[in-house]
Motif scaffolding. Structure first.
Motif, PDB file in Angstrom:
ATOM      1  N   PRO A 166     -12.491  30.928 -53.226  1.00 53.28           N
ATOM      2  CA  PRO A 166     -13.873  30.440 -53.221  1.00 53.28           C
ATOM      3  C   PRO A 166     -14.873  31.490 -53.685  1.00 53.28           C
ATOM      4  CG  PRO A 166     -13.130  30.875 -50.979  1.00 53.28           C
ATOM      5  CD  PRO A 166     -11.924  31.001 -51.859  1.00 53.28           C
ATOM      6  N   GLN A 167     -14.538  32.761 -53.540  1.00 49.71           N
ATOM      7  CA  GLN A 167     -15.448  33.809 -54.000  1.00 49.71           C
ATOM      8  C   GLN A 167     -15.630  33.740 -55.511  1.00 49.71           C
ATOM      9  OE1 GLN A 167     -13.313  37.225 -52.609  1.00 49.71           O
ATOM     10  NE2 GLN A 167     -14.057  37.053 -50.497  1.00 49.71           N
ATOM     11  N   VAL A 168     -14.540  33.539 -56.231  1.00 52.02           N
ATOM     12  CA  VAL A 168     -14.588  33.456 -57.686  1.00 52.02           C
ATOM     13  C   VAL A 168     -15.420  32.253 -58.124  1.00 52.02           C
ATOM     14  CG1 VAL A 168     -13.213  33.164 -59.780  1.00 52.02           C
ATOM     15  CG2 VAL A 168     -12.368  34.623 -57.930  1.00 52.02           C
ATOM     16  N   VAL A 169     -15.174  31.114 -57.505  1.00 54.54           N
ATOM     17  CA  VAL A 169     -15.905  29.894 -57.863  1.00 54.54           C
ATOM     18  C   VAL A 169     -17.395  30.072 -57.604  1.00 54.54           C
ATOM     19  CG1 VAL A 169     -16.234  27.452 -57.314  1.00 54.54           C
ATOM     20  CG2 VAL A 169     -13.918  28.392 -57.493  1.00 54.54           C
ATOM     21  N   GLN A 170     -17.751  30.617 -56.450  1.00 52.83           N
ATOM     22  CA  GLN A 170     -19.165  30.735 -56.085  1.00 52.83           C
ATOM     23  C   GLN A 170     -19.908  31.762 -56.940  1.00 52.83           C
ATOM     24  OE1 GLN A 170     -19.748  31.087 -51.784  1.00 52.83           O
ATOM     25  NE2 GLN A 170     -18.041  29.667 -51.460  1.00 52.83           N
ATOM     26  N   LEU A 171     -19.212  32.757 -57.453  1.00 55.21           N
ATOM     27  CA  LEU A 171     -19.875  33.707 -58.353  1.00 55.21           C
ATOM     28  C   LEU A 171     -20.314  33.026 -59.645  1.00 55.21           C
ATOM     29  CD1 LEU A 171     -17.760  37.000 -58.055  1.00 55.21           C
ATOM     30  CD2 LEU A 171     -20.136  36.643 -57.361  1.00 55.21           C
ATOM     31  N   ILE A 172     -19.558  32.008 -60.070  1.00 54.94           N
ATOM     32  CA  ILE A 172     -19.861  31.324 -61.326  1.00 54.94           C
ATOM     33  C   ILE A 172     -20.654  30.047 -61.096  1.00 54.94           C
ATOM     34  CG2 ILE A 172     -18.846  30.386 -63.460  1.00 54.94           C
ATOM     35  CD1 ILE A 172     -18.356  33.395 -62.935  1.00 54.94           C
ATOM     36  N   SER A 173     -20.441  29.379 -59.966  1.00 52.95           N
ATOM     37  CA  SER A 173     -21.103  28.095 -59.736  1.00 52.95           C
ATOM     38  C   SER A 173     -21.425  27.910 -58.254  1.00 52.95           C
ATOM     39  CB  SER A 173     -20.207  26.945 -60.222  1.00 52.95           C
ATOM     40  OG  SER A 173     -20.821  25.698 -60.009  1.00 52.95           O
ATOM     41  N   SER A 174     -22.677  28.148 -57.917  1.00 45.97           N
ATOM     42  CA  SER A 174     -23.165  27.921 -56.548  1.00 45.97           C
ATOM     43  C   SER A 174     -24.681  27.802 -56.639  1.00 45.97           C
ATOM     44  CB  SER A 174     -22.739  29.058 -55.620  1.00 45.97           C
ATOM     45  OG  SER A 174     -23.302  30.292 -56.044  1.00 45.97           O
ATOM     46  N   GLN A 175     -25.352  27.854 -55.510  1.00 44.74           N
ATOM     47  CA  GLN A 175     -26.807  27.725 -55.548  1.00 44.74           C
ATOM     48  C   GLN A 175     -27.499  29.051 -55.853  1.00 44.74           C
ATOM     49  OE1 GLN A 175     -28.740  24.508 -53.241  1.00 44.74           O
ATOM     50  NE2 GLN A 175     -27.003  24.695 -51.847  1.00 44.74           N
ATOM     51  N   ILE A 176     -26.724  30.116 -55.913  1.00 45.37           N
ATOM     52  CA  ILE A 176     -27.239  31.397 -56.396  1.00 45.37           C
ATOM     53  C   ILE A 176     -26.060  32.123 -57.032  1.00 45.37           C
ATOM     54  CG2 ILE A 176     -27.045  32.352 -54.049  1.00 45.37           C
ATOM     55  CD1 ILE A 176     -29.330  34.316 -54.850  1.00 45.37           C
ATOM     56  N   ASP A 177     -25.842  31.866 -58.312  1.00 46.12           N
ATOM     57  CA  ASP A 177     -24.679  32.393 -59.024  1.00 46.12           C
ATOM     58  C   ASP A 177     -25.111  33.207 -60.236  1.00 46.12           C
ATOM     59  OD1 ASP A 177     -25.357  30.527 -61.047  1.00 46.12           O
ATOM     60  OD2 ASP A 177     -24.180  28.976 -60.058  1.00 46.12           O
ATOM     61  N   ALA A 178     -24.139  33.806 -60.910  1.00 42.45           N
ATOM     62  CA  ALA A 178     -24.444  34.639 -62.071  1.00 42.45           C
ATOM     63  C   ALA A 178     -25.067  33.823 -63.197  1.00 42.45           C
ATOM     64  CB  ALA A 178     -23.167  35.333 -62.556  1.00 42.45           C
ATOM     65  N   ASP A 179     -24.666  32.582 -63.341  1.00 40.49           N
ATOM     66  CA  ASP A 179     -25.222  31.703 -64.364  1.00 40.49           C
ATOM     67  C   ASP A 179     -26.721  31.521 -64.152  1.00 40.49           C
ATOM     68  OD1 ASP A 179     -25.616  29.754 -66.328  1.00 40.49           O
ATOM     69  OD2 ASP A 179     -24.874  28.126 -65.059  1.00 40.49           O
ATOM     70  N   ARG A 180     -27.112  31.120 -62.961  1.00 39.70           N
ATOM     71  CA  ARG A 180     -28.522  30.889 -62.673  1.00 39.70           C
ATOM     72  C   ARG A 180     -29.320  32.187 -62.725  1.00 39.70           C
ATOM     73  NH1 ARG A 180     -28.966  26.232 -57.958  1.00 39.70           N
ATOM     74  NH2 ARG A 180     -27.436  24.797 -58.836  1.00 39.70           N
ATOM     75  N   MET A 181     -28.735  33.265 -62.223  1.00 47.10           N
ATOM     76  CA  MET A 181     -29.448  34.538 -62.245  1.00 47.10           C
ATOM     77  C   MET A 181     -29.796  34.937 -63.671  1.00 47.10           C
ATOM     78  SD  MET A 181     -27.487  36.930 -59.460  1.00 47.10           S
ATOM     79  CE  MET A 181     -26.710  36.210 -58.019  1.00 47.10           C
ATOM     80  N   ASP A 182     -28.864  34.728 -64.595  1.00 45.18           N
ATOM     81  CA  ASP A 182     -29.155  35.123 -65.972  1.00 45.18           C
ATOM     82  C   ASP A 182     -30.135  34.170 -66.634  1.00 45.18           C
ATOM     83  OD1 ASP A 182     -28.404  36.845 -68.455  1.00 45.18           O
ATOM     84  OD2 ASP A 182     -28.316  34.767 -69.128  1.00 45.18           O
ATOM     85  N   TYR A 183     -29.916  32.862 -66.541  1.00 46.20           N
ATOM     86  CA  TYR A 183     -30.799  31.991 -67.323  1.00 46.20           C
ATOM     87  C   TYR A 183     -32.232  32.015 -66.806  1.00 46.20           C
ATOM     88  CZ  TYR A 183     -30.318  27.677 -64.297  1.00 46.20           C
ATOM     89  OH  TYR A 183     -30.335  26.730 -63.292  1.00 46.20           O
ATOM     90  N   LEU A 184     -32.441  32.229 -65.504  1.00 42.30           N
ATOM     91  CA  LEU A 184     -33.811  32.340 -65.014  1.00 42.30           C
ATOM     92  C   LEU A 184     -34.493  33.579 -65.580  1.00 42.30           C
ATOM     93  CD1 LEU A 184     -33.446  31.247 -61.278  1.00 42.30           C
ATOM     94  CD2 LEU A 184     -34.466  29.948 -63.155  1.00 42.30           C
ATOM     95  N   GLN A 185     -33.811  34.717 -65.533  1.00 40.73           N
ATOM     96  CA  GLN A 185     -34.382  35.951 -66.065  1.00 40.73           C
ATOM     97  C   GLN A 185     -34.564  35.864 -67.581  1.00 40.73           C
ATOM     98  OE1 GLN A 185     -34.198  39.665 -64.340  1.00 40.73           O
ATOM     99  NE2 GLN A 185     -35.124  38.300 -62.854  1.00 40.73           N
ATOM    100  N   ARG A 186     -33.555  35.359 -68.269  1.00 41.60           N
ATOM    101  CA  ARG A 186     -33.583  35.308 -69.729  1.00 41.60           C
ATOM    102  C   ARG A 186     -34.631  34.299 -70.224  1.00 41.60           C
ATOM    103  NH1 ARG A 186     -30.186  37.662 -73.030  1.00 41.60           N
ATOM    104  NH2 ARG A 186     -28.880  38.163 -71.218  1.00 41.60           N
ATOM    105  N   ASP A 187     -34.662  33.130 -69.612  1.00 37.47           N
ATOM    106  CA  ASP A 187     -35.621  32.117 -70.041  1.00 37.47           C
ATOM    107  C   ASP A 187     -37.054  32.550 -69.740  1.00 37.47           C
ATOM    108  OD1 ASP A 187     -33.362  30.737 -70.739  1.00 37.47           O
ATOM    109  OD2 ASP A 187     -33.512  29.237 -69.145  1.00 37.47           O
ATOM    110  N   ALA A 188     -37.247  33.229 -68.609  1.00 37.27           N
ATOM    111  CA  ALA A 188     -38.584  33.741 -68.282  1.00 37.27           C
ATOM    112  C   ALA A 188     -39.017  34.780 -69.314  1.00 37.27           C
ATOM    113  CB  ALA A 188     -38.587  34.347 -66.882  1.00 37.27           C
ATOM    114  N   PHE A 189     -38.091  35.658 -69.696  1.00 36.98           N
ATOM    115  CA  PHE A 189     -38.391  36.713 -70.665  1.00 36.98           C
ATOM    116  C   PHE A 189     -38.807  36.119 -72.011  1.00 36.98           C
ATOM    117  CE2 PHE A 189     -37.172  39.560 -74.101  1.00 36.98           C
ATOM    118  CZ  PHE A 189     -37.716  40.769 -73.709  1.00 36.98           C
ATOM    119  N   PHE A 190     -38.045  35.171 -72.518  1.00 41.08           N
ATOM    120  CA  PHE A 190     -38.288  34.663 -73.863  1.00 41.08           C
ATOM    121  C   PHE A 190     -39.398  33.613 -73.924  1.00 41.08           C
ATOM    122  CE2 PHE A 190     -34.121  36.576 -74.634  1.00 41.08           C
ATOM    123  CZ  PHE A 190     -34.379  37.219 -75.842  1.00 41.08           C
TER     124      PHE A 190
END
Length: 445
Positions: A166-190
């Motif tokens: 479950p640790q692996v799954v949650q790092l990629i897909s959860s309510q606070i995961d690496a995917d969301r962390m990047d797109y929020l920062q990246r989309d805000a930047f651009f």
């Protein structure tokens, strides 16, 4: 050779780096990751914009799904490096490689203007992602099989959330995961939307593994709160922007008309790369030939179509002249909405092509979601607490859908200046009777 042994032997003598505007440097320390980046399926993501039609509202939002995929990989790399160092008893180092591969490949199945394209042609980017990983005809699959014949299945199981760890799954897909962390920062930047920024470095310091998944040290509460509020703001101010949705609806109606004409035998010019999708016989290889440029080329050709509707809609999309919208209350205003659509249809428009309702809603956070694990805070003694029970900010956003319902119509129906509009005054006045400040007014109001 086991995965852990392969991971050690696969280490690069000299790490490779990609310069990134959001994360500074993206570090690649495995030949496997470098080879995955070089596959044609991943390189295709350079030609697909991350934010689709949002680029027509925020002109800086030209970044690609390729840069986002590298960003998700980098955040995940930083996390698993820290887990390896600090939590050897709670984190299995043999999970490192499958986690990094899943992070890099999580969006490899996206298509041009993905959500609009998916709706019209009934495709699903998550299913296509797993198909790319598992198909023996892809370069991605060939690279993954160097680890083991079963390794593509392991990576795909992370994407489908069926992996045993479950640790692996949650790092990629959860309510606070690496995917969301990047797109929020990246989309805000651009986009220049500063309210999308949050303290990523702090979150990466307080994240930690535990037996059932991923948690955050209690002292990191405010950083996690900030992330949830930032996510809420980005959805309300950027992702649900009415102009972006207007372009999305215009594209939707354009593709709908092209598909309609194809089945009538009158689509011209005919664009061969889209024929398998019109016929609903597209293969994975057909799909992988598509990107934003391909679709925009088809739309450019259609501006010269003999069909007046298709040519006009194509021109509206290419020249950023989207359908405009008014907000309505679903349920309460449904009859009025249909009446207004009928008015549009009477005044020389096809109401099925020039009007459309669009609903956008998001849950900033919900501890009851079955598909996503709740965010857990962990005390120094190992006890866990779900975040909304200790944060009034999170509790106020939890479990509540935020968004609106909009009716999209040709822009002249919302303009006050009638000088250049060729329509009947009575029908126009009837339409305007229900419109005020961009909102449908119910007769009882």
């Amino acid at each position: 050779m086991c995965v852990h042994s392969f991971e050690k032997s696969d280490r690069l003598i000299d790490e490779k780096v990609f310069k990134d505007p959001v994360h500074d440097y993206i570090h690649v320390r495995h030949q496997l990751i470098l080879d995955l980046i070089d596959t044609k399926e991943v390189q295709r993501l350079r030609r697909i914009k991350q934010l689709g039609t949002t680029q027509f509202t925020f002109h800086g939002a030209e970044h690609s799904r390729f840069s986002h995929s590298l960003g998700v990989y980098e955040i995940t790399r930083r996390i698993v490096d820290m887990f390896d160092r600090n939590y050897p008893n709670d984190w299995d180092p043999s999970m490192r490689l499958v986690t990094l591969c899943a992070a890099l490949l999580h969006d490899v199945g996206h298509g041009p203007f993905s959500h609009t394209f998916e709706k019209i042609f009934e495709t699903d980017h998550e299913t296509i992602t797993t198909d790319i990983i598992l198909s023996e005809n892809t370069e991605v699959n060939a690279v993954l099989k160097r680890v083991s014949l079963d390794f593509p299945n392991q990576v795909a199981s992370v994407i489908t959330k069926q992996h045993s760890n479950p640790q692996v799954v949650q790092l990629i897909s959860s309510q606070i995961d690496a995917d969301r962390m990047d797109y929020l920062q990246r989309d805000a930047f651009f986009t220049g939307a500063t309210y999308g920024a949050f303290d990523l470095s702090r979150i990466l310091r307080v994240i930690r593994p535990y037996k059932e998944g991923i948690a955050f040290e209690y002292q990191g509460l405010h950083a996690v709160e900030d992330y949830i509020v930032s996510r809420f703001q980005m959805y309300m101010q950027v992702y649900f922007h009415p102009a972006s949705r207007g372009m999305e609806v215009t594209l939707d109606r354009l593709l709908y008309r092209a598909k309609q004409l194809y089945h009538e035998g009158s689509l011209f010019p005919l664009f061969p790369l889209l024929v398998p999708f019109f016929e609903e016989k597209a293969t994975l290889q057909d799909y992988l030939k598509l990107d934003d440029g391909v679709l925009q080329t088809a739309i450019t050709l259609w501006t010269e179509s003999d069909d007046a509707y298709l040519s006009e809609l194509a021109g509206m999309f290419l020249n950023r002249k989207p359908l405009k919208s008014v907000v309505f209350e679903k349920g309460k205003d449904d009859e009025i909405v249909e009446s207004l659509r009928d008015i549009v249809g009477k005044l020389s428009y096809d109401k099925n092509l020039y009007t459309m309702t669009n609903s956008s809603s998001d849950l900033p956070y919900d501890y009851k979601l079955k598909s996503k694990t709740p965010i857990q805070l962990i005390h120094s003694d190992g006890t866990l607490v779900e975040i909304s029970t200790v944060s009034s900010i999170v509790k106020s956003l939890s479990g509540i859908l935020h968004g609106d319902h909009r009716l999209f119509v040709p822009k002249e129906f919302l303009e006050k200046d009638m000088a250049n509009i060729n329509m009947f005054q009575e029908e126009y006045d009837h339409f305007q009777h229900y419109i005020k400040n961009g909102t449908i007014i119910h007769p009882k109001d």
